[in-house]
Scaffold this active site. Structure first.
Site, mmCIF file in Angstrom:
data_model
loop_
_atom_site.group_PDB
_atom_site.id
_atom_site.type_symbol
_atom_site.label_atom_id
_atom_site.label_comp_id
_atom_site.label_asym_id
_atom_site.label_seq_id
_atom_site.Cartn_x
_atom_site.Cartn_y
_atom_site.Cartn_z
ATOM 1 N N LYS A 106 30.667 -33.312 41.711
ATOM 2 C CA LYS A 106 30.755 -32.783 43.067
ATOM 3 C C LYS A 106 31.879 -33.514 43.802
ATOM 4 O O LYS A 106 32.077 -34.720 43.590
ATOM 5 C CB LYS A 106 29.407 -32.986 43.767
ATOM 6 C CG LYS A 106 29.267 -32.290 45.107
ATOM 7 C CD LYS A 106 27.852 -32.494 45.664
ATOM 8 C CE LYS A 106 27.659 -31.810 47.019
ATOM 9 N NZ LYS A 106 26.284 -31.998 47.529
ATOM 10 N N SER A 163 24.119 -27.778 49.183
ATOM 11 C CA SER A 163 25.567 -27.927 49.257
ATOM 12 C C SER A 163 26.237 -28.079 47.887
ATOM 13 O O SER A 163 27.443 -27.849 47.785
ATOM 14 C CB SER A 163 25.895 -29.150 50.096
ATOM 15 O OG SER A 163 25.447 -30.325 49.465
ATOM 16 N N SER A 211 20.117 -30.305 48.437
ATOM 17 C CA SER A 211 21.449 -29.869 47.994
ATOM 18 C C SER A 211 21.656 -29.819 46.487
ATOM 19 O O SER A 211 22.656 -29.272 46.025
ATOM 20 C CB SER A 211 22.525 -30.757 48.613
ATOM 21 O OG SER A 211 22.762 -30.357 49.932
#
Lengths: 483, 474
Positions: free
Chosen positions: B77, B152, B176
């Site tokens: 990420k 996210s 997330s």
């Protein structure tokens, strides 16, 4: 003396002292704390507040803060939370300072000060740990402000006093005593000029006898203890002048101008930051158990107050001597070392306060750089105590020793002909020679003018070139004169 | 082209010479190229991944493959830093920011033979539930590109689901990892708070954030966890509790006591397909001999507000460092320090991030702190106590990962509250600090994935993973 309007008022002063701790690395990173490095060379990702970094607590800071707390008679907090204090500034990389808010590591202490022989306790509200900010420079470059982050993250403790201080003299004594303690504890070098110790003063005035507080003004930027005193004197007068002329004292922060001792407003309370303190989520609370406090305590050096007590009661020195000997830690340690060798405490004290200190002063050196060790001084004291060297000879020996510190005291005394002669036959022949020189004076003595003995003593010393042991000579002269 | 769905299958082929690391990386690079429309990657580390693959192939030739994760092709990420690589949290304000150090998890992955293939798109600073707040544009759901992948960690979930890498790292502050895992039909684990070092994860809500793995199999999740979990000197909140050999427990079979929230499953606001999937799972587990009982959580309505008060408060503080002074985006026309801050931050942060900075600043402000921040702290404690109480008598808490299946891109824009309420089932694990996992349990009538979540007590990842393995292996 005529009373002025200022005499109707008294100052109410609280001091906030920031002391930079002498740890090897910063409070929340492993970056070096060494002074004087090139700008921005002691800055890791953590100091730079790079995305993703977290603080890593330096445990040495906790122990140093505990030391100071113990020396200032504080309670030590068990559960120590850290907090974030927010404001934006170019020298504050994270946009917040990691400090302590609701749980300062030390609380409710006090320190004894002395002004004009009068002793007084000043309360310590709290001591908390926090990090320093970097330094901005607006002069070096004509177009840009420059930022040096070497200082960012240096460990600080903030020592906050109660508003117990009533005069600039008391403030002066408070800071002097506090600095002495910090130096004794080896936690801060106390150098205000270099900023490793900084002081902000909160000052208000009120009519004597009043129990309410006036409006408080905070004064910053004093780079010496003397300047704190000057700032307080100036601010005291300024506030009284305002009140006496019917004006109001505004709650504000003012900066001190060392050139003329005046202060000027920096910002008013309305513009004060909302720091939005909240508990630092990246650092779990540090739990300080009594065991840790005890272990810190056991490693603490003797404090000046403890030494004064020991010197006056155990060693029977005067309070004055004890004060002088404990004024600086290194002097006190030198003395302690010396008296571990000799029992002649008074002579040891006299040597340090006399010959040693004046030599250090004349040559502007610190005792830690002094070429003579306590062993040297001990060997001189020993020669005097044994009657081998006279006290005047000892002073010459001291001077010679500084030149030749590797030669033993007795060899040096022999070289310089400072060894007193106490051989009875030799003394007797010198004494007889002296008496023969002044036959009329011998008669006068025998006639009752006992004071003349000094004349004969002087003559013996002259003949012997100073080597005659005065005690024995005195005895022999009396025997000869009375026979 | 067939892609490996477990690390053990890949390693089997690598060690027997059927394939090479370079071949595997090349296959993924090709697939990334073919699936650019998903927008999962912000940057593919093509050259360094291939070089790394060759280095590992060298170890194979010498018959000395090094590391527990040898050959694992993993994406990270964009809020996890990797030395000398760009790292932006999908934010304009970190434009051009190249990290000078690596996150602890990155060091640990590399030390165990993993290949980092690129950085994955996400909501800006992990703030969002649909991956639509990214400065680099939204990620699309591989199951249907008109739909959001969740957020996210939307890029991390989509990349795994679309076989653009074998596994990925996400971060989970309020769901997330688990919510996009559910939306994309893969497995995502949010570990116990403190289980995985946060050093090198750009902080959002420091007391909530955890890095966790996302993958196709429980086995891979377990093996990655064995590597990334464990105490770290650089994260004072990381735990020194011993890391279990999770992968060795996967074959355990046991019957457990499971609690579920009546309010969460028997609620008409929950999408009917999700509700029936949950009911079915409850029945299945019962038939396998588990005790599955409803419990109630009176505080359910407080979970989301509590989470948003506290996480935005922490975020407002954490984001103070993005000031245009030392790195990242700096407004060019700023004249002085104040305007540098104002312009750089106004131009550099997106709308959702600004909204949360302002909320967080507000709840910490003088005069409001007690009413919001302090109160939320107290509620957090109550929710933690209640949850831990349930977890002291039950092995797991079961509930849907999300109240709704993936929705269409753009459909929730302009309604932040509706978006926040989508976090209702996931934020509890973050508030309490317990682990939570989302596993795929089927699809909606429209063919969109459905995820179910299990929470368990702190540091019980071993039990959680073996149980999930048991469910998924049937």
């Amino acid at each position: 003396m005529e009373l002025t309007v200022y005499d109707k008022y008294e100052a109410v002063i609280g001091l906030e002292v920031h002391a930079q701790l002498l740890t090897k690395s910063k409070i929340y990173s492993a970056d070096s704390t060494e002074y004087g490095a090139s700008p921005n060379t002691q800055i890791s990702a953590i100091t730079l507040a790079m995305p993703g970094t977290l603080p890593k607590l330096n445990n040495e800071v906790i122990d140093m803060a505990i030391k100071v707390g113990l020396a200032l008679n504080c309670k030590i907090t068990e559960v120590n939370e850290f907090a974030r204090k927010h404001y934006f500034y170019a020298d504050l990389p994270k946009g917040y300072q990691i400090t302590q808010d609701k749980t300062p590591i030390c609380t409710q202490g006090h320190i004894e000060i002395e002004v004009a022989g009068k002793k007084n306790n000043i309360g310590i509200t709290r001591i908390h740990m926090e990090e320093d900010a970097g330094k901005n420079n607006h002069e070096l470059d004509p177009f840009f402000s420059l930022v040096d982050l070497n200082r960012a993250g240096m460990p600080l403790i903030e020592i906050v006093s109660e508003p117990d201080i009533r005069s600039s003299d008391e403030a002066y004594s408070y800071l002097t005593e506090l600095r002495k303690l910090l130096r004794y504890l080896d936690v801060c070098d106390g150098n205000m000029e270099e900023g490793s110790m900084r002081c902000d003063a909160n000052i208000s005035v009120r009519l004597k006898g009043s129990t309410t507080f006036g409006t408080r003004v905070e004064v910053k930027n004093m780079n010496s203890i003397r300047n704190v005193k000057r700032a307080i004197d100036g601010e005291f007068k300024r506030q009284i002048d305002l009140i006496e002329s019917g004006q109001e004292v505004l709650q504000q922060t003012r900066g001190f101008n060392p050139a003329d001792g005046s202060t000027a407003a920096l910002r008013s309370k309305e513009l004060a930051n909302d720091y939005r303190y909240f508990p630092e989520p990246d650092l779990p609370p540090v739990i300080v158990k009594q065991k840790r406090v005890d272990s810190v305590k056991s490693l603490m050096p003797p404090l000046p107050s403890e030494l004064v007590e020991k010197f006056t009661s155990e060693l029977e020195l005067s309070a004055y001597d004890a004060g002088v000997l404990t004024d600086e830690k290194d002097i006190a340690l030198y003395y302690l070392d010396l008296i571990s060798k000799t029992k002649n405490y008074k002579a040891a004290a006299n040597w340090i306060m006399g010959e040693v200190k004046s030599y250090l002063n004349q040559n502007a050196i610190e005792i830690k750089d002094f070429i003579l060790t306590p062993n040297h001084i001990f060997s001189i004291i020993e020669l005097v105590d044994k009657g081998i060297v006279s006290s005047s000879g000892a002073k010459r020996l001291f001077e010679a020793m500084i030149e030749q510190p590797t030669v033993s005291a007795s060899d040096l005394a022999a070289q310089l002909n400072l060894v007193q002669n106490s051989d009875t036959d030799q003394l007797k022949s010198w004494a007889e020679a002296a008496l023969q020189k002044y036959p009329e004076k011998v008669l006068e003595y025998q006639g009752g003018k006992k004071g003349i003995l000094g004349l004969f003593m002087g003559e013996v010393m002259k003949i012997s070139g100073g080597q005659a042991d005065p005690k024995s000579t005195n005895k022999i002269l009396q025997e000869l004169l009375n026979s | 082209m067939a892609f490996y769905r477990t690390l053990s299958a890949l390693q089997g082929d690598l060690f027997s010479g059927k394939t090479t690391c370079k071949q595997v990386v090349q296959d993924y690079l090709d697939n990334i190229d073919r699936n650019k429309s998903i927008n999962a990657f912000i940057e593919v580390f093509k050259d360094s991944a291939l070089a790394r693959a060759e280095e590992l192939d060298g170890q194979l030739i010498n018959r000395q493959p090094q590391g527990k994760l040898f050959g694992l092709v993993i994406g990270i990420k964009d809020n996890i830093v990797y030395k000398s690589h760009l790292s932006t949290s999908s934010s304009k304000i970190l434009t051009g920011h190249r990290s000078i150090y690596s996150a602890t998890v990155i060091d640990r992955l590399i030390a165990e033979g993993a290949i980092i293939i690129g950085r994955l798109n996400c909501d800006e600073f992990a703030m969002g539930s649909s991956n639509e707040t990214s400065y680099y544009g939204p990620v699309r759901n591989p199951h249907n590109q008109e739909y959001v992948p969740g957020g996210s960690s939307g890029g991390s979930a989509a990349a795994v689901a679309a076989d653009l890498c074998m596994a990925s790292l996400g971060s989970d502050t309020g769901g997330s990892i688990r919510q996009p895992a559910a939306f994309c039909g893969i497995i995502g684990l949010k570990p116990t708070y403190g289980r995985v070092s946060r050093y090198g994860l750009m902080a959002y809500g420091s007391s909530f954030d955890q890095i966790g793995p996302m993958a196709h199999s429980v086995e891979d999740i377990a093996r990655i966890m064995e590597v990334i979990a464990g105490a770290d000197d650089y994260d004072a909140t990381s735990s020194s509790v011993k890391v279990e050999k999770y992968s060795e427990r996967l074959q355990e079979k046991s019957t457990y006591k499971i609690a579920y929230y009546k309010e969460a499953i028997e609620n008409s606001n929950i999408h009917p397909d999700i509700r029936s999937a949950a009911m079915k799972l409850v029945e299945d587990l019962k038939s396998q001999g588990c005790v599955v009982e409803p419990v109630s959580l009176k505080e359910l309505d407080y979970i989301v507000p509590t989470y948003y008060v506290l996480s935005t408060a922490e975020a407002s503080s954490n984001f103070s460092r993005y000031d245009g002074v030392r790195y990242g985006y700096r407004a060019e026309d700023a004249g002085d320090l104040d305007s540098t801050y104002k312009k750089s931050r106004s131009e550099g942060f997106g709308k959702e991030v600004q909204r949360r900075i302002m909320s967080g600043t507000f709840v910490l402000s003088a005069g409001y702190y007690d009413a919001y921040y302090s109160k939320a702290q107290k509620v957090r404690r109550i929710i933690a106590d209640k949850t831990n109480e349930v977890l002291s008598s039950y092995d797991f808490i079961l509930c849907p990962t999300t109240p709704t299946p993936p929705y269409k891109l753009g459909s929730h824009q302009g309604d932040p509250i509706a978006m926040y309420l989508g976090d209702i089932f996931t934020v509890q694990a973050n508030l309490v600090g317990v682990p939570g996992i989302s596993i795929p349990v089927g699809k909606t009538e429209e063919g969109l994935p459905i995820g179910m979540q299990f929470m368990t007590a702190k540091f019980q990842e071993g039990k959680l993973l073996s149980f999930c393995n048991q469910i998924l292996k049937g």
